[in-house]
Scaffold this motif. Structure first.
Motif, mmCIF file in Angstrom:
data_model
loop_
_atom_site.group_PDB
_atom_site.id
_atom_site.type_symbol
_atom_site.label_atom_id
_atom_site.label_comp_id
_atom_site.label_asym_id
_atom_site.label_seq_id
_atom_site.Cartn_x
_atom_site.Cartn_y
_atom_site.Cartn_z
ATOM 1 N N LEU A 120 -42.251 -89.915 -14.542
ATOM 2 C CA LEU A 120 -41.761 -89.805 -15.916
ATOM 3 C C LEU A 120 -41.369 -91.188 -16.418
ATOM 4 N N ASN A 121 -41.971 -91.584 -17.549
ATOM 5 C CA ASN A 121 -41.771 -92.948 -18.030
ATOM 6 C C ASN A 121 -41.935 -92.983 -19.544
ATOM 7 N N ILE A 122 -41.728 -94.172 -20.136
ATOM 8 C CA ILE A 122 -41.805 -94.317 -21.592
ATOM 9 C C ILE A 122 -43.188 -94.762 -22.057
ATOM 10 N N GLY A 123 -44.116 -94.907 -21.150
ATOM 11 C CA GLY A 123 -45.483 -95.273 -21.495
ATOM 12 C C GLY A 123 -46.411 -95.033 -20.332
ATOM 13 N N GLU A 124 -47.710 -94.958 -20.609
ATOM 14 C CA GLU A 124 -48.689 -94.705 -19.560
ATOM 15 C C GLU A 124 -48.944 -95.925 -18.690
ATOM 16 N N GLU A 125 -48.793 -97.114 -19.265
ATOM 17 C CA GLU A 125 -49.114 -98.335 -18.548
ATOM 18 C C GLU A 125 -48.129 -98.603 -17.412
ATOM 19 N N ALA A 126 -48.647 -99.099 -16.309
ATOM 20 C CA ALA A 126 -47.814 -99.385 -15.134
ATOM 21 C C ALA A 126 -46.760 -100.447 -15.438
ATOM 22 N N GLU A 127 -47.005 -101.287 -16.441
ATOM 23 C CA GLU A 127 -46.100 -102.392 -16.753
ATOM 24 C C GLU A 127 -44.917 -101.954 -17.614
ATOM 25 N N LYS A 128 -44.891 -100.691 -18.030
ATOM 26 C CA LYS A 128 -43.807 -100.223 -18.896
ATOM 27 C C LYS A 128 -42.718 -99.532 -18.075
ATOM 28 N N GLY A 129 -41.517 -99.498 -18.663
ATOM 29 C CA GLY A 129 -40.431 -98.779 -18.023
ATOM 30 C C GLY A 129 -39.196 -99.623 -17.824
ATOM 31 N N ASN A 130 -38.214 -99.038 -17.146
ATOM 32 C CA ASN A 130 -37.002 -99.778 -16.796
ATOM 33 C C ASN A 130 -37.131 -100.322 -15.373
ATOM 34 N N MET A 131 -36.066 -100.896 -14.864
ATOM 35 C CA MET A 131 -36.134 -101.516 -13.542
ATOM 36 C C MET A 131 -36.502 -100.493 -12.465
ATOM 37 N N LEU A 132 -35.998 -99.265 -12.612
ATOM 38 C CA LEU A 132 -36.273 -98.235 -11.609
ATOM 39 C C LEU A 132 -37.756 -97.852 -11.610
ATOM 40 N N THR A 133 -38.300 -97.520 -12.769
ATOM 41 C CA THR A 133 -39.687 -97.050 -12.808
ATOM 42 C C THR A 133 -40.674 -98.176 -12.510
#
Length: 312
Positions: free
Chosen positions: A180-193
């Motif tokens: 679960l994340n804020i975007g599909e790209e692997a480069e997106k997210g917070n420090m945890l994701t």
């Protein structure tokens, strides 16, 4: 098989929990028995008032109750005669094969970890819930509240725990796992994701398909969705509101009907050494019935041993 049920936990206990136990008992095999844990005299009184035979159940007298607002750790220690404390003692001793309660969630988590304990290799147990899919069936979302803060290495473990539950309890073959994340790209997210993504990708024990956005939660992109317990609990409570909103608006839709918590009964704590189910505090008799049936299914599937083997 002995299925332990806390009859004192929940907003509508003991009436709703006993009524649910009666409903469930009619669907169990002869070698499957419900053990009612709570005030024995009150339990028998309710069963007789319902026109049923009290001899169909076993009883463990536990006159005390842990309230919903009580501190979990203190309550477990200070109330050994509470239904939750007694239930976990029985589970630890092997006198029951599973334990379910609609009572204090924190006490259920503390009781599970300190009685039957965490399976070796599991960093932290997780709570799993069902997420309805638009076309049919449902997926598994975890964690939904056991761990508000998570380390990155915990999320691949959640993926494996959820995959084992999906496959062995719900019959989902080769379940896929999404983050679960804020975007599909692997480069997106917070420090945890951002840190968890490569760990999930490298884990050959699961079928990781990448990030899942909130709008994709209810489609067929992933069978298991992993997240920290803070985000998961927010999603869970939001999803629960869908059903209530459709009821309030007078809408009749088969998809939103499947957001009714009663259909799923409860949420298993995955990663401990025995089947433990947490029910909704407002559990109705129908929800209690399904919580008991989920307990039975977890015992029959031997899910705990399969998790132990996977983490060995």
């Amino acid at each position: 098989m002995k299925i332990g049920l806390d009859i004192s936990g929940g907003d509508f206990a003991p009436k709703a929990t006993i009524a649910g136990a009666i409903l469930a008992s009619k669907l169990l095999a002869e070698n499957q028995q419900i053990v009612l844990i709570g005030d024995q005299d009150i339990a028998k009184q309710h069963i007789e008032q319902a026109g049923e035979n009290p001899a169909f159940f076993e009883y463990i007298h536990a006159p005390d109750t842990i309230g919903m607002s009580e501190h979990p750790t203190k309550a477990i220690a200070q109330k050994p005669d509470s239904s939750i404390s007694r239930g976990f003692q029985l589970l630890k001793e092997g006198a029951i094969d599973s334990f379910a309660s609609a009572g204090n969630t924190g006490a259920m988590l503390v009781g599970a970890v300190f009685s039957v304990k965490t399976i070796p290799g599991v960093i932290r147990p997780a709570i799993a819930t069902n997420v309805p899919k638009v076309k049919s069936g449902f997926g598994i979302l975890l964690d939904v509240g056991a761990n508000a803060d998570c380390k990155p290495e915990m999320l691949p473990q959640f993926g494996l725990l959820g995959s084992l539950l999906a496959e062995h309890v719900y019959g989902i073959q080769k379940p896929t796992v999404g983050l679960l994340n804020i975007g599909e790209e692997a480069e997106k997210g917070n420090m945890l994701t951002l840190a968890a993504h490569p760990l999930l990708k490298e884990n050959d024990r699961i079928t990781f398909i990448g990030n899942i956005e909130g709008r994709e939660l209810f489609d067929d992109k992933a069978d298991v969705i992993v997240c920290d317990g803070f985000a998961g609990n927010v999603v869970l409570k939001m999803a629960e509101s869908f059903y209530m909103l459709t009821r309030q608006k007078g809408l009749d839709d088969p998809f939103f009907e499947r957001f009714n918590y009663e259909q799923y009964g409860g949420s298993p704590i995955l990663g401990v050494n025995a089947p433990v189910i947490i029910g909704h505090g407002i559990s109705s008799p129908e929800a209690i019935k399904n919580m008991v049936l989920l307990s039975r299914n977890m015992v029959e599937s031997n899910i705990v041993e399969k998790i132990k083997s996977a983490f060995n």
